[in-house]
Design a protein around this motif. Structure first.
Motif, mmCIF file in Angstrom:
data_model
loop_
_atom_site.group_PDB
_atom_site.id
_atom_site.type_symbol
_atom_site.label_atom_id
_atom_site.label_comp_id
_atom_site.label_asym_id
_atom_site.label_seq_id
_atom_site.Cartn_x
_atom_site.Cartn_y
_atom_site.Cartn_z
ATOM 1 N N ARG A 115 0.846 -1.190 0.000
ATOM 2 C CA ARG A 115 0.000 0.000 0.000
ATOM 3 C C ARG A 115 0.884 1.242 0.000
ATOM 4 N N GLU A 116 0.336 2.306 -0.533
ATOM 5 C CA GLU A 116 1.070 3.568 -0.591
ATOM 6 C C GLU A 116 0.590 4.571 0.450
ATOM 7 N N ASP A 117 -0.409 4.176 1.246
ATOM 8 C CA ASP A 117 -0.983 5.110 2.209
ATOM 9 C C ASP A 117 -0.489 4.879 3.627
ATOM 10 N N VAL A 118 0.639 4.149 3.769
ATOM 11 C CA VAL A 118 1.099 3.743 5.091
ATOM 12 C C VAL A 118 2.538 4.179 5.338
ATOM 13 N N VAL A 119 2.809 4.617 6.573
ATOM 14 C CA VAL A 119 4.174 4.846 7.033
ATOM 15 C C VAL A 119 4.317 4.178 8.400
ATOM 16 N N CYS A 120 5.453 3.507 8.603
ATOM 17 C CA CYS A 120 5.711 2.839 9.875
ATOM 18 C C CYS A 120 6.530 3.749 10.784
ATOM 19 N N VAL A 121 6.123 3.845 12.029
ATOM 20 C CA VAL A 121 6.903 4.558 13.044
ATOM 21 C C VAL A 121 7.441 3.510 14.007
ATOM 22 N N THR A 181 18.287 -3.003 13.042
ATOM 23 C CA THR A 181 18.599 -4.043 12.067
ATOM 24 C C THR A 181 17.362 -4.555 11.334
ATOM 25 N N LEU A 182 16.214 -3.970 11.603
ATOM 26 C CA LEU A 182 14.994 -4.440 10.955
ATOM 27 C C LEU A 182 14.934 -3.954 9.502
ATOM 28 N N ASP A 183 14.734 -4.891 8.600
ATOM 29 C CA ASP A 183 14.673 -4.572 7.172
ATOM 30 C C ASP A 183 13.212 -4.325 6.785
ATOM 31 N N ILE A 184 12.806 -3.070 6.839
ATOM 32 C CA ILE A 184 11.414 -2.706 6.564
ATOM 33 C C ILE A 184 11.343 -2.015 5.212
ATOM 34 N N LYS A 185 10.583 -2.585 4.284
ATOM 35 C CA LYS A 185 10.495 -2.021 2.949
ATOM 36 C C LYS A 185 9.486 -0.883 2.867
ATOM 37 N N LEU A 186 8.475 -0.896 3.703
ATOM 38 C CA LEU A 186 7.525 0.219 3.728
ATOM 39 C C LEU A 186 8.229 1.472 4.230
ATOM 40 N N PRO A 187 7.775 2.646 3.819
ATOM 41 C CA PRO A 187 8.358 3.884 4.349
ATOM 42 C C PRO A 187 8.321 3.857 5.872
ATOM 43 N N ASN A 188 9.418 4.243 6.512
ATOM 44 C CA ASN A 188 9.456 4.149 7.965
ATOM 45 C C ASN A 188 10.280 5.259 8.593
ATOM 46 N N ILE A 189 9.923 5.544 9.835
ATOM 47 C CA ILE A 189 10.612 6.563 10.622
ATOM 48 C C ILE A 189 11.134 5.874 11.880
ATOM 49 N N ARG A 190 12.468 5.909 12.093
ATOM 50 C CA ARG A 190 13.077 5.252 13.249
ATOM 51 C C ARG A 190 13.345 6.301 14.332
ATOM 52 N N LEU A 191 12.755 6.119 15.484
ATOM 53 C CA LEU A 191 12.902 7.095 16.562
ATOM 54 C C LEU A 191 13.751 6.593 17.723
ATOM 55 N N GLY A 192 14.208 5.336 17.669
ATOM 56 C CA GLY A 192 15.014 4.809 18.764
ATOM 57 C C GLY A 192 14.204 4.704 20.051
ATOM 58 N N ARG A 193 14.902 4.691 21.162
ATOM 59 C CA ARG A 193 14.218 4.608 22.449
ATOM 60 C C ARG A 193 13.638 5.977 22.806
ATOM 61 N N VAL A 194 12.427 5.971 23.335
ATOM 62 C CA VAL A 194 11.739 7.223 23.633
ATOM 63 C C VAL A 194 11.277 7.213 25.094
ATOM 64 N N ASP A 195 11.028 8.418 25.639
ATOM 65 C CA ASP A 195 10.525 8.499 27.003
ATOM 66 C C ASP A 195 8.998 8.383 27.006
#
Length: 303
Positions: free
Chosen positions: A166-172, A179-193
């Motif tokens: 799908r083109e309407d999805v982004v992963c956060v 090391t996760l190989d995610i082909k969908l558009p994604n935003i990596r935020l690391g550890r958060v509070d």
């Protein structure tokens, strides 16, 4: 109340404290360590039913013997009138099968979530701008403290995401490791509070929890409290609060295809029905594990 005592207090210490003080003892079951000889999560091992004498996690007879002795230590020293507070039906089933806890009283108490922090109310556009999240995409939120931990099921989730075209999805994605190989558009935020995590639940359309072995995770409770539907496997607290068509989608355990089916199912729900599902999540959470509800239950328990 015996909570997280790993590494500094064993069952003998607990019994000694009870004998010195005359206090009532409650074990707060945050995982299954209190019913086994060594592990915190048994997976498909049933050794905790018989004494953990032949632990499959090691081939060393010395270590297996130590694990069995630890089981016997708990069986001997956990006070006979000790009671258990547990967060899920899955934990209850395992508890009732353990010789350590035969005849003991248990109480079910879902993990509490602060409804003032984890809330659906907030400036969604401002939050998306803060984290550079596209405003024209549906948001799949997922993660854990350690993304590479096998029991968190991220490898199964990656397989599921590969089936979503799908083109309407982004992963956060939140959590340590990258090391996760995610082909969908994604935003990596690391550890958060916690405040940041609460914001992310708020803007997410779906929280995906692929955990395979867990007494929670509490992130499911947090998402439901935030009004965000959950897609999860049939395990842990998901069995108690994730209801297909009401608060999310409950997928077959360890089944990537069914997990993908659940994600697509929620993404395709008409907006009006999806809004109702969000309301269902918040309502269920307030009724079952808000601070006021849980405080009342704890007071009744300790009365």
């Amino acid at each position: 109340m015996v909570h997280w005592v790993s590494g500094y207090a064993n069952a003998k210490y607990v019994r000694t404290l009870q004998e010195l003080t005359g206090a009532k003892v409650y074990y707060w079951m945050i995982d299954e360590a209190c019913l086994a000889g060594g592990c915190h999560y048994p997976w498909d091992c049933e050794g905790y039913k018989t004494g953990c004498a032949d632990c499959p996690m090691t081939k060393s007879h010395i270590i297996q013997s130590a694990i069995h002795k630890n089981f016997q230590h708990k069986l001997r020293y956990i006070p006979n009138d000790a009671e258990v507070v547990l967060p899920t039906d899955m934990d209850r089933i395992r508890l009732e099968q353990s010789p350590i806890w035969q005849g003991h009283t248990w109480h079910k108490l879902l993990e509490i979530v602060n409804e003032d922090i984890f809330t659906p109310v907030g400036d969604i556009d401002a939050i998306k701008k803060e984290f550079n999240i596209p405003t024209d995409k549906r948001i799949l939120l997922f993660g854990s403290s350690h993304l590479d931990e096998e029991r968190k099921g991220m490898r199964v989730l990656i397989k599921a995401l590969q089936k979503i075209d799908r083109e309407d999805v982004v992963c956060v994605v939140i959590g340590s490791q990258d090391t996760l190989d995610i082909k969908l558009p994604n935003i990596r935020l690391g550890r958060v509070d916690i405040p940041t995590l609460a914001k992310l639940y708020r803007v997410a359309d779906i929280f995906v929890c692929p955990s395979l072995e867990d007494s929670g995770p509490q992130m499911i409770n947090q998402s439901i409290m935030s009004g965000t539907p959950v897609v999860a496997f049939k395990m842990g607290v998901a069995l108690d609060i994730v209801k297909t068509g009401e608060t999310g989608y409950l997928a077959k355990w360890n089944d990537a295809e069914d997990l993908a089916k659940g994600i697509n199912y929620l993404l395709d729900i008409p907006q009006e029905e999806f809004a109702t599902m969000r309301d269902n999540c918040r309502t269920l959470a307030l009724r079952q594990f808000s601070r006021d509800v849980q405080s009342k239950m704890i007071k009744e328990l300790l009365a």
